[in-house]
Design a protein around this motif. Structure first.
Motif, short mmCIF file in Angstrom:
data_model
loop_
_atom_site.label_atom_id
_atom_site.label_comp_id
_atom_site.label_asym_id
_atom_site.label_seq_id
_atom_site.Cartn_x
_atom_site.Cartn_y
_atom_site.Cartn_z
N ASP A 117 0.68 -1.08 -0.63
CA ASP A 117 -0.16 0.41 0.03
C ASP A 117 0.97 1.06 0.05
OD1 ASP A 117 -1.83 1.59 0.32
OD2 ASP A 117 -3.23 0.91 2.05
N VAL A 143 -10.10 -1.02 9.90
CA VAL A 143 -10.67 -1.36 8.50
C VAL A 143 -11.39 -2.03 8.24
CG1 VAL A 143 -9.49 -1.72 6.68
CG2 VAL A 143 -8.56 0.26 7.53
N HIS A 197 -5.25 -0.32 13.13
CA HIS A 197 -5.56 -0.02 11.86
C HIS A 197 -6.36 -1.15 11.19
CE1 HIS A 197 -5.93 2.63 8.29
NE2 HIS A 197 -5.48 1.67 7.86
N HIS A 209 -12.88 2.49 4.99
CA HIS A 209 -11.90 3.54 5.57
C HIS A 209 -12.77 4.24 5.97
CE1 HIS A 209 -8.18 1.43 4.06
NE2 HIS A 209 -7.48 2.33 4.99
N GLU A 223 -5.38 -4.99 4.35
CA GLU A 223 -5.87 -4.00 2.89
C GLU A 223 -5.35 -4.75 2.11
OE1 GLU A 223 -5.70 -0.90 3.03
OE2 GLU A 223 -4.57 -0.05 5.52
#
Ligand SMILES: NC(=O)c1ccc[n+]([C@@H]2O[C@H](COP(=O)([O-])OP(=O)(O)OC[C@H]3O[C@@H](n4cnc5c(N)ncnc54)[C@H](O)[C@@H]3O)[C@@H](O)[C@H]2O)c1
Ligand SMILES: [Zn+2]
Length: 361
Positions: free
Chosen positions: A137, A268, A264, A248, A185
């Protein structure tokens, strides 16, 4: 090794993915034709693990290397730390042709990238990401930034690197929590862009957990390819790049309400499940796809439900941030696994219901 070409005209570059690649850095950098000086920006943990190996690979090709250390943690992504780095760069007589190599996770990549973009109006940047999140990412796409007055990534630039080297061997020393952050992600990218890759993830979760070399290479390659493709179509974030924010919208709201106390990847993951449930309620994503998404998230060890937080606070934070009109919020929704869309038509009351979980799923 797998190679992704990020086609951005004169800003084009390659992302090279695979095991053992850091040891090739000297040869590749000499091929890029920079002078014989290099600066590495890294943190103490990553330096302890990979600094010596990288130095050896570079000095073998007669590079003169200066390493600048930055302490770990998001609070180092600041103008203050950038200022200290500018000072150190001046001390080591950096010229405009001297590249900055960022060796580490997204914090080092964003901060070091911001310094590279601004020092002497820009020096060459080479990203050497060592976390899963950075490899799939943050090292790709040219967003570099520091935080400012508690606002994340407020001061920044679009500044593409000259090369990204993602050595998947470095993932073997990554703490489980950091691996899970990156996996959120990975799952996000598959969910918005590729049903084939999503099916590959479903079939290989155990091998990802056991850090199988071939599977890690494939996972980083596929996810980085999705990021590269989206960035190619929307380099400066004016349209399509929005879909990378799947999960997000709620994720950022949870982060702000909980003062970033949850990882995080966790916020997410909760955001992805909620947005997928909203998609289903609005007549898009079917039940089977919704269950498949939840299963992959659960098998990765990420949460699917909010912990004990007041839902109204989260919706309030989102209304403030992503409001389209009085009673609508902008959301990235899924039509099906592998296909996303931006909707300006999500009602706060549906978000609230889904987050409370008082609906059948
Ligand atoms: N620029 C972008 O497009 C973009 C996209 C997503 C996230 N980000 C940014 O990325 C940052 C988060 O990055 P992150 O998740 O990589 O966290 P991080 O950079 O804070 O790294 C996490 C921890 O892992 C350690 N570490 C790094 N590599 C290691 C390795 N191979 N083995 C063992 N330990 C290792 C680091 O020392 C650090 O303590 C945030 O600041 C976020 O805003 C930027
Ligand atoms: Zn993210």
């Amino acid at each position: 090794m797998r190679i992704i070409k990020v086609a951005l005209g004169t800003n084009s570059y390659e992302v090279r993915v695979g095991p053992g690649l850091l040891s090739q850095a000297g040869r590749w950098l000499s091929e890029l034709g920079f002078g014989n000086k290099l600066v590495i920006i890294t943190d103490p943990s990553v330096n302890r693990l990979y600094g010596e190996m990288l130095n050896r690979a570079l000095t073998e090709f007669d590079f003169n290397v200066n390493t600048l250390l930055v302490a770990e943690g998001e609070d180092q992504k600041s103008l203050e730390t950038a200022g200290r780095l500018y000072h150190q760069l001046t001390d080591c007589y950096t010229e405009r042709s001297t590249p900055i190599l960022t060796l580490g996770g997204g914090v080092i990549g964003d901060l070091g990238g911001f310094v590279a973009a601004t020092y002497m109006r820009g020096v060459p940047l080479v990203q050497l990401p060592t976390t899963l999140l950075a490899q799939v990412d943050s090292s790709i796409g040219g967003k570099v930034a520091v935080d400012h007055e508690r606002l994340k990534n407020k001061i920044g630039a679009f500044y593409q690197p000259k090369l990204v080297i993602a050595d998947t061997d470095t993932l073997k020393t990554l703490p489980a929590k950091e691996l899970a952050n990156g996996m959120a992600e990975v799952i996000k990218s598959a969910a918005i862009r590729s049903k084939e890759f999503f099916a590959y993830l479903e079939g290989n979760l155990d091998r990802i957990k056991s850090l199988d070399e071939n599977v890690l290479e494939e996972v980083v390659f596929q996810t980085a390819s999705i990021k590269a493709e989206v960035v190619e179509k929307d380099e400066t974030d004016l349209g399509l790049r929005n879909i990378l924010n799947y999960g997000h919208t709620i994720g950022h709201a949870i982060e702000s309400v909980t003062d970033f106390s949850m990882g995080h990847g966790s916020v997410v993951a909760i955001g992805m499940v909620a947005a997928a449930t909203i998609s289903n309620r609005m007549g898009m994503l079917d039940k089977n796809d919704l269950h498949r998404l939840k299963n992959v998230i659960v098998s990765t060890g990420l949460p699917t439900k909010l912990p004990n937080i007041k839902v109204e606070k989260i919706v309030q934070a989102m209304r403030h941030d992503k409001k389209v009109s009085q009673d609508r919020i902008r959301f990235i929704l899924l039509k099906s696994l592998g296909s996303a869309l931006v909707s300006d038509d999500v009602s706060p009351s549906l978000v609230e219901k889904v987050l409370i979980g008082d609906e059948k799923t």
